[in-house]
Structure formats: C-alpha cells, structure tokens
Design an enzyme around this catalytic site. Structure first.
Site, PDB file in Angstrom:
ATOM      1  N   TYR A 111      15.152  29.641   9.834  1.00 25.84           N
ATOM      2  CA  TYR A 111      13.922  30.395  10.386  1.00 25.84           C
ATOM      3  C   TYR A 111      14.067  30.282  12.093  1.00 25.84           C
ATOM      4  O   TYR A 111      14.199  29.098  12.492  1.00 25.84           O
ATOM      5  CB  TYR A 111      12.711  29.735   9.868  1.00 25.84           C
ATOM      6  CG  TYR A 111      12.344  30.034   8.324  1.00 25.84           C
ATOM      7  CD1 TYR A 111      12.112  31.366   7.786  1.00 25.84           C
ATOM      8  CD2 TYR A 111      12.759  28.923   7.414  1.00 25.84           C
ATOM      9  CE1 TYR A 111      11.793  31.407   6.444  1.00 25.84           C
ATOM     10  CE2 TYR A 111      12.333  29.174   6.126  1.00 25.84           C
ATOM     11  CZ  TYR A 111      11.880  30.308   5.508  1.00 25.84           C
ATOM     12  OH  TYR A 111      11.852  30.622   4.184  1.00 25.84           O
ATOM     13  N   LYS A 152       0.986  -1.053   0.085  1.00 17.20           N
ATOM     14  CA  LYS A 152       0.050  -0.038  -0.018  1.00 17.20           C
ATOM     15  C   LYS A 152       0.678   1.196   0.165  1.00 17.20           C
ATOM     16  O   LYS A 152       1.860   1.241   0.223  1.00 17.20           O
ATOM     17  CB  LYS A 152      -0.911  -0.174   1.088  1.00 17.20           C
ATOM     18  CG  LYS A 152      -0.085   0.115   2.256  1.00 17.20           C
ATOM     19  CD  LYS A 152      -0.982  -0.218   3.655  1.00 17.20           C
ATOM     20  CE  LYS A 152      -0.427  -0.036   4.761  1.00 17.20           C
ATOM     21  NZ  LYS A 152      -1.016  -0.803   6.351  1.00 17.20           N
TER      22      LYS A 152
HETATM   23  C1  LIG Z   1      -0.244  -2.039   6.637  1.00 16.22           C
HETATM   24  C2  LIG Z   1      -0.991  -3.101   7.213  1.00 16.22           C
HETATM   25  C3  LIG Z   1      -0.355  -4.235   7.474  1.00 16.22           C
HETATM   26  C4  LIG Z   1       1.012  -4.302   7.392  1.00 16.22           C
HETATM   27  O1  LIG Z   1       1.782  -3.784   8.631  1.00 16.22           O
HETATM   28  P1  LIG Z   1       3.157  -3.728   9.146  1.00 16.22           P
HETATM   29  O2  LIG Z   1       3.264  -3.244  10.440  1.00 16.22           O
HETATM   30  O3  LIG Z   1       3.611  -2.980   8.021  1.00 16.22           O
HETATM   31  O4  LIG Z   1       3.708  -5.100   8.854  1.00 16.22           O
HETATM   32  C5  LIG Z   1      -1.048  -5.363   7.405  1.00 16.22           C
HETATM   33  N1  LIG Z   1      -2.180  -5.387   7.611  1.00 16.22           N
HETATM   34  C6  LIG Z   1      -3.106  -4.113   7.242  1.00 16.22           C
HETATM   35  C7  LIG Z   1      -4.604  -4.189   7.166  1.00 16.22           C
HETATM   36  C8  LIG Z   1      -2.400  -3.137   7.041  1.00 16.22           C
HETATM   37  O5  LIG Z   1      -3.106  -2.036   7.121  1.00 16.22           O
END
Ligand SMILES: *Cc1c(COP(=O)(O)O)cnc(C)c1O
Length: 452
Positions: free
Chosen positions: A303, A63
């Site tokens: 800044y 993702k």
């Molecule tokens: C992002 C996500 C994962 C992966 O989690 P990690 O901590 O990166 O291994 C697994 N399941 C779902 C539903 C997620 O949203």
C-alpha cells in the site's frame, strides 16, 4: 526442501513434534516460548536480590497474559525459578491463576488495577488475593467486601512517590491513614505492604533521571515513616521493577517486582543487552514464508508505494500483519530518492544458500502479511515458499543477523514490552522444555497440545 532460520527445536516426545506440526498447519507463524529460559531468568533475579533466604522475595509480574507469553505456563515457570509472589494488573488474571490451580499455599498474588465500584473484591478476598489500595473509594470498597465476607482483606497501600499514576499523594495521605488505621485495628484490613512504582529507573545514563529516582526513593521512605508513626508499619515494602532489581540493590526492600526481566529482556537498550544482565529472551517468533517471486527494478511494494525496488530482485511474503500485532510503524520505506523517504523496516532473519541473512520489512505492513525484499534472485539465494524465518529470538541482535524484540522496538519506535503484548492470540504459543521445568502435577495443568 525448505530452509530454516531458527533453532532446530528439541522436542520432548513424538507428541511434541506432532503438536508443532499441527500448529504449523493451523497458522503460518508460531511463538515458541522456552520455559527453561523463563525459569532461569527468575532464578537469576532471585540470585540478584541475594538468594531465597535474603529477606527479599521476588514477584513474577505476569500481567497482560504474561507480557504475551501465556499466563499459566509463565506463572508456573516463574514459581519453578523461585518466585514466591505473582502480580497481575487486572483482577480477572489474578483470579484465573487461583482457578487454574495456583493456591495460596504456593504463593501470594497481588493485583492492582480496578475502579473501586465494580471490582469483585469479595472473590479476590475469598481467594486470598492481595489487593492494592490507592484511593479513598478503593479503601471503602475493599473494607465493605471484607466486612460482608467476615474475612480480613490483605492490602498493600499504594503511594505516588513521583510516577503520577496510582496511589496516594502526600496531600491525600492523612485522609487515607484516618480510614486505614481504625480498619486495621478492627481487623477488617491487614496492612501487609506499602508500594510504589518508578518512572525512569531504566535510564542510568541520564543524570537527571537518576536524580529523579533518588527523589522517588526519598518520598517512598517518607510515606513509610508516616505509616509507622500512625501505627500501621508496612511489613513488606516494594518499589523495584526489573531495572531497579538489576541495578538499585539499595531499594530491594522485602520484595521486588520484575516483569520484563523474567521474559529475558533488559528494560531499555540504554541499559545494555540481555546478555549484559545474564538474561535470556524466552520467546522466538517465527513464520513460514508465503509467495516468493521475481520482481523487476522500480516495482512498488505494498500500500502507498512507499518502497520501490532498487534493482531487479525477489520478494517474499511473511504471513504476519498488524492484525497479528506486527506494528504498522515497523514498515520500511525506500522511495529511491523520489520523495526522499527512507526508513528501515523491522528485521527478519532468513536462511539462504549463502547462510543466514537479515532482511527488512519492505513497504507497508498489511493486515495479515508484509513483504521483504530479498535483494537478489530467490533462485540463487535458495529461498522458497514454506521456509521458516525468524522475526525475533534469543540472539545477539540484528547486526549478527539475529534480531531481537529490541530491534523490532527500534524499527517501530516503541519498547520491547509493546512488541510482546501486541502479539495476538491467534498466533499459537508453543512451549519448550515444560517437562524439564515443571513437576508432573504442574505439567498436568497446561494444555497438552501446546507442549513441544
Ligand atoms: C509492569 C509493572 C512492573 C514490572 O515492570 P518491568 O519494567 O517489566 O520490570 C512492576 N510493577 C508494576 C506496578 C507494574 O505495573
């Protein structure tokens, strides 16, 4: 002659070297992603669940543009490492994977974030993409699309075992089953899986969190029992993220869903370092220095004058800022006692005439750049405009002058996940070892100008 604080990249061909030089001309910073590390991390995760014939499959979670590493190269490297599932939050990324040539013969794809009213379920079902259902309107929308298409939709029933995000609660589950059972009988939906997500699996050091994960597991099993009793037993149960894949073998079930582990990081430094878990960070973020110059003692930097040089010194500009995704919260403050503000900035590895040294963001991170105090004369240090510095890479940590994304996360008060996913796409992503990792037909799917 410029100095280089990162590895000497091994180019696969003269084209690779030309791509590297072109990227450097285009942008003064680059994210180098080692595809062999991605593949090897996935291989390791597959080993951890018992190997390819264990009955537990592994999903590469890709993702958010593969946590900023690049969707397609990462997906292909994960498949090369033995993943048989890919997962994306948003449906457009799931569709893109299919469009880019990862067909249903290669792997299952699951997608899970949508509102029930405006998602292209027709297209998802048509492209053999599995969808999550976790609300009553979601069930209705998937079922309506499946009927329109005349094709069975593959669904995974999301249950809220304690995370408090998506999924059916105990209270809503009877109503969900009342909808799902007839749709399954009719062949509109294929109830492939049951799944849920863990809230605190990355804190094995906190007893109350361990107990809370235990309760989530019990709840998850109770939901399975309800589905079995209703005659729609899930074939594939999945609950484990990276943390639980690594240290909760009792809940590997038929599938695990590691994300951060694929990219080479443990989920939380409380679990140790990537090395402790046999993972290798895949991404190196490097930049070429802008102006390097002498600065007098007591000079304000950036800044807000939150950093006053403690001595006569030199500073260097790193041409990355918050518009690149460098967190402004990784700014470094040192007021020399005037207002007692002291805070360590994000770490940067710089090669000097005396060897590699670790410096820190000095003053506020700006939109396109930040400064580092070299704590000495650039002439004696041998640091010049154009030198390549490393913000993070696969090293052992900032105490060895080998900063990691975990070190940046600490400086910015966040987690490594956010360090990667915030990196904007204007920073070129370049891929190492693609030809070693991928078969020729997969290699041909990648943008050739991104291959080193
Ligand atoms: C992002 C996500 C994962 C992966 O989690 P990690 O901590 O990166 O291994 C697994 N399941 C779902 C539903 C997620 O949203």
């Amino acid at each position: 002659m410029t100095l280089n604080a990162v590895s000497n990249w091994q180019f696969s061909s003269p084209d690779g070297k030309a791509n590297y030089e072109a990227a450097r001309r285009r942008y003064p910073a680059q994210a180098i992603v080692d595809m062999a590390a991605l593949r090897d991390n996935m291989r390791h995760l597959v080993d951890v669940v018992g190997g390819p014939n264990s009955g537990t499959a592994v999903m590469g979670v890709v993702k958010a543009d593969a946590y900023g590493h690049g969707l397609l190269p990462t997906a292909l490297a994960a498949l090369a490492g033995g993943a048989t599932w890919l997962g994306t939050a948003q449906s457009h990324e799931a569709l893109l994977l299919r469009k880019l040539g990862i067909g249903p013969d290669r792997c299952h794809i699951l997608t899970w974030v949508y509102n029930g009213l405006e998602v292209p379920f027709d297209e998802l079902i048509d492209n053999d993409i599995d969808v999550s259902v976790g609300s009553l309107p979601g069930i209705d929308a998937v079922a309506a699309a499946a009927r329109r298409l005349g094709k069975t939709a593959r669904v995974h029933v999301k249950v809220d075992s304690g995370f408090g995000r998506n999924g059916f609660t105990e209270e809503s589950f009877d109503a969900a089953l009342a909808k799902l059972v007839p749709l399954a009988k009719e062949g509109v939906l294929d109830i492939v899986g049951q799944w849920s997500h863990l809230a605190v699996a990355d804190s094995p050091d906190v007893p109350e969190f361990v107990a809370s994960t235990d309760r989530q597991i019990e709840n998850f099993k109770a939901f399975t029992a309800c589905m079995e009793a209703a005659g729609i037993a899930p074939r594939i149960r999945h609950l484990a993220n990276t943390a639980a894949t690594l240290d909760r073998p009792e809940i590997h079930f038929e599938l695990t869903r590691p994300g951060i582990g694929l990219y080479g990081y443990e989920p939380d430094p409380a679990m140790g370092t990537p090395r402790d878990w046999h993972l290798k960070p895949a991404m190196t973020l490097q930049a070429q220095l802008g102006t390097v110059k002498h600065i007098d003692k007591g000079h304000g930097i950036s800044y807000g004058r939150t950093y006053l040089t403690p001595d006569d010194t030199s500073t260097a500009i790193v041409p990355l800022g918050y518009a690149d995704g460098i967190h402004r919260s990784a700014s470094g403050f040192d007021m020399q006692g005037a207002k007692h503000i002291e805070k360590l900035g994000g770490p940067v590895r710089v090669m000097t005439a005396e060897g590699p040294k670790l410096y820190r963001v000095s003053g506020r991170v700006c939109m396109d750049q930040f400064m580092i105090d070299l704590h000495g004369s650039c002439d004696s240090l041998g640091v010049h405009e154009g030198d390549t510095v490393e913000l993070f890479g696969p090293g052992r940590g900032e105490q060895y002058a080998e900063p990691t994304a975990d070190d940046w996360a600490r400086a910015a008060d966040t987690i490594s996940y956010e360090i990667f996913t915030c990196l904007r796409n204007r920073i070129p992503r370049l891929y190492l070892n693609a030809a070693d990792v991928l078969a020729p037909d997969d290699l041909a799917k990648l943008d050739p100008t991104t291959l080193l």
